[in-house]
Motif scaffolding. Sequence first.
Motif, short mmCIF file in Angstrom:
data_model
loop_
_atom_site.label_atom_id
_atom_site.label_comp_id
_atom_site.label_asym_id
_atom_site.label_seq_id
_atom_site.Cartn_x
_atom_site.Cartn_y
_atom_site.Cartn_z
N GLY A 129 0.82 -1.21 0.00
CA GLY A 129 0.00 0.00 0.00
C GLY A 129 0.85 1.26 0.00
N ILE A 130 1.90 1.27 0.84
CA ILE A 130 2.82 2.42 0.90
C ILE A 130 3.49 2.62 -0.45
N MET A 185 -10.19 9.61 -0.74
CA MET A 185 -9.47 8.54 -0.03
C MET A 185 -10.34 7.92 1.06
N PRO A 245 -2.44 13.56 2.41
CA PRO A 245 -2.47 12.45 3.37
C PRO A 245 -2.86 12.87 4.77
N VAL A 251 0.91 4.06 -3.01
CA VAL A 251 0.63 5.46 -2.74
C VAL A 251 1.80 6.33 -3.18
N SER A 252 3.04 5.87 -2.91
CA SER A 252 4.23 6.61 -3.31
C SER A 252 4.33 6.71 -4.83
N SER A 277 1.83 6.55 -6.97
CA SER A 277 0.78 7.45 -7.45
C SER A 277 1.19 8.90 -7.25
N ALA A 278 1.89 9.18 -6.15
CA ALA A 278 2.36 10.55 -5.89
C ALA A 278 3.33 11.00 -6.97
N ARG A 322 -12.16 4.23 1.20
CA ARG A 322 -11.86 3.36 2.35
C ARG A 322 -13.15 2.92 3.04
#
Length: 225
Positions: free
Chosen positions: A13-14, A170, A110, A17-18, A20-21, A174
């Motif tokens: 997941g991390i 987000m 975030p 997300v990174s 996508s950033a 979720r």
Amino acid sequence: EVWMNSQQSYRTGILLVSASAVFWSTAGIFPRIIEADTPTMLLWRGIFGSLFLFAFMLFEEGGGIFRRLGKMDRYCVLYALIGAGAMQMFIASFRYTSVAHGAVIYAVVPFIAGGLGWLVLGEKPARIAVVSSLFALSGVMYMVGAGQGEGHISGDMLALGATISMAVLMVLGRKHAHIDLLVAACLSTLISAMISFPFSGALPSGEDMVSLAAFGMVNQAAGFI
């Protein structure tokens, strides 16, 4: 084994997300090199982005893609509508403020999402996350208040609106985990294009069209995927 799977899922997941950033960070580059006006840019970015997202889902599902599209519900549509608004504000902001302003403001996504997650989902953030949020928000306030020579307040407000909208997305994704986020993203890009169409100008040049296709593929499709 359950703990190891949980840790692996968390790390994945991390990483996602990174990634996508990184893809979303290109949003500050394309508006600077594309000569078309803002509505025309948003129109073609939306067209190309939705085509690439649809192609990816077609690759994933094959003939089952239409069943996947048929499962859309009100939460999926709500996600798409908020996402379309976020796109419009975020991309337009770079025409009215500096890339630095837009990027720093967007960087607090975030933290805003963490706060909303605490309020809506009851996911209490760690102390280090709260401290980091305060530093990030302080940085945004300083950038917006002390650096107006680099941009205009209207651009900063558009960037802030997009930031809040993305944080809402987000938490919505979720809370309603059944939402097919790729379907919602594809619909969102189409809605964004439809909103821009009545205000768009002439057909972009060939060079602009190549940049718009890259904009839709890299920033839009890859960022959502």
